[in-house]
Design a protein around this motif. Structure first.
Motif, PDB file in Angstrom:
ATOM      1  N   CYS A 106     -27.053  -5.199  14.237  1.00 13.43           N
ATOM      2  CA  CYS A 106     -27.797  -5.044  12.427  1.00 13.43           C
ATOM      3  C   CYS A 106     -29.655  -5.538  13.179  1.00 13.43           C
ATOM      4  O   CYS A 106     -29.586  -5.955  14.080  1.00 13.43           O
ATOM      5  CB  CYS A 106     -27.521  -7.052  11.773  1.00 13.43           C
ATOM      6  SG  CYS A 106     -29.296  -7.085  10.523  1.00 13.43           S
ATOM      7  N   THR A 107     -30.040  -4.586  13.037  1.00 11.71           N
ATOM      8  CA  THR A 107     -31.867  -4.183  13.636  1.00 11.71           C
ATOM      9  C   THR A 107     -32.436  -5.736  13.486  1.00 11.71           C
ATOM     10  O   THR A 107     -33.767  -5.701  13.469  1.00 11.71           O
ATOM     11  CB  THR A 107     -32.685  -3.146  13.329  1.00 11.71           C
ATOM     12  OG1 THR A 107     -32.321  -3.381  11.400  1.00 11.71           O
ATOM     13  CG2 THR A 107     -31.132  -2.234  13.460  1.00 11.71           C
ATOM     14  N   HIS A 108     -31.965  -6.487  12.177  1.00 13.64           N
ATOM     15  CA  HIS A 108     -32.382  -7.821  12.367  1.00 13.64           C
ATOM     16  C   HIS A 108     -32.503  -8.649  13.023  1.00 13.64           C
ATOM     17  O   HIS A 108     -33.453  -9.114  13.867  1.00 13.64           O
ATOM     18  CB  HIS A 108     -32.560  -8.041  10.758  1.00 13.64           C
ATOM     19  CG  HIS A 108     -32.557  -9.436  10.507  1.00 13.64           C
ATOM     20  ND1 HIS A 108     -32.345 -10.969  10.252  1.00 13.64           N
ATOM     21  CD2 HIS A 108     -34.328  -9.895  11.027  1.00 13.64           C
ATOM     22  CE1 HIS A 108     -33.833 -12.054   9.831  1.00 13.64           C
ATOM     23  NE2 HIS A 108     -34.301 -11.664  10.326  1.00 13.64           N
ATOM     24  N   GLU A 109     -31.150  -9.474  13.198  1.00 16.49           N
ATOM     25  CA  GLU A 109     -31.463 -10.743  14.828  1.00 16.49           C
ATOM     26  C   GLU A 109     -29.928 -10.004  15.518  1.00 16.49           C
ATOM     27  O   GLU A 109     -29.350 -10.737  15.935  1.00 16.49           O
ATOM     28  CB  GLU A 109     -31.319 -11.902  13.858  1.00 16.49           C
ATOM     29  CG  GLU A 109     -32.234 -12.486  13.580  1.00 16.49           C
ATOM     30  CD  GLU A 109     -32.412 -13.469  13.455  1.00 16.49           C
ATOM     31  OE1 GLU A 109     -31.582 -14.811  13.334  1.00 16.49           O
ATOM     32  OE2 GLU A 109     -33.698 -14.181  12.814  1.00 16.49           O
ATOM     33  N   GLY A 110     -28.913  -8.651  15.244  1.00 13.07           N
ATOM     34  CA  GLY A 110     -27.877  -8.886  16.315  1.00 13.07           C
ATOM     35  C   GLY A 110     -26.422  -8.652  15.632  1.00 13.07           C
ATOM     36  O   GLY A 110     -25.809  -8.249  16.489  1.00 13.07           O
TER      37      GLY A 110
END
Ligand code: FES
Length: 164
Positions: A106-110
């Protein structure tokens, strides 16, 4: 000679020990919760090779691997609606788009994403970001698209190749 006061002191000491180990446990649990909340990007996955059924590079910038779909670990990928995480890559077999391969991160927090067959998208369980099968953000908080890879099955349907 032991005085009453000494006995009491030992009791207090033992109580305080109990209290401090409870406190330590609380900190330990807090640490455990925090480390499992998905903010780490470096999961200790076996990243290269991927074990039996997979050969090639499954992590980093040069993704290039093949999956043996006759291998018992990966044969479920022949069923539409299923997915597998292989190294850094999520591979799904979708009813509408055939095989797709995207970054699992996820490009938010992984957090590691999962494929949802009903919505035909990738979903993050941490903060509910959603990505299309091309990697585009459909729902934040993520704002950056996922990296998408090329996925193609052999003519006999027994081998899947994933490349950059
Ligand atoms: S890690 Fe926050 S939405 Fe995925």
């Amino acid at each position: 000679m032991k005085t009453k006061e000494e006995t009491m002191k030992r009791g207090e000491f033992l109580r305080s020990l109990g209290l401090s180990s409870a406190t330590l446990m609380a900190f330990y649990c807090l640490g455990t919760t925090m480390s499992s909340c998905g903010s780490k990007q470096d999961d200790p996955d076996p990243s290269t090779g991927g074990g039996s059924g997979v050969s090639g590079t499954t992590s980093g910038n040069n993704i290039n691997f093949t999956v043996d779909l006759t291998n018992s670990t990966y044969s479920k990928l022949k069923t539409a609606g299923s997915f597998e995480v292989i190294g850094d890559v999520l591979v799904a077999f979708t009813s509408s788009n055939g095989y797709v391969a995207l970054s699992k991160i996820c490009t938010h927090e992984g957090t590691t994403l999962r494929y949802r067959s009903q919505q035909n998208d990738l979903f993050c369980s941490s903060h509910s970001s959603e990505f299309s099968l091309t990697g585009a953000v459909e729902q934040g908080p993520a704002t950056t698209a996922l990296k998408a890879y090329k996925a193609s099955a052999s003519a006999d349907g027994n081998t899947l190749t994933v490349t950059v």
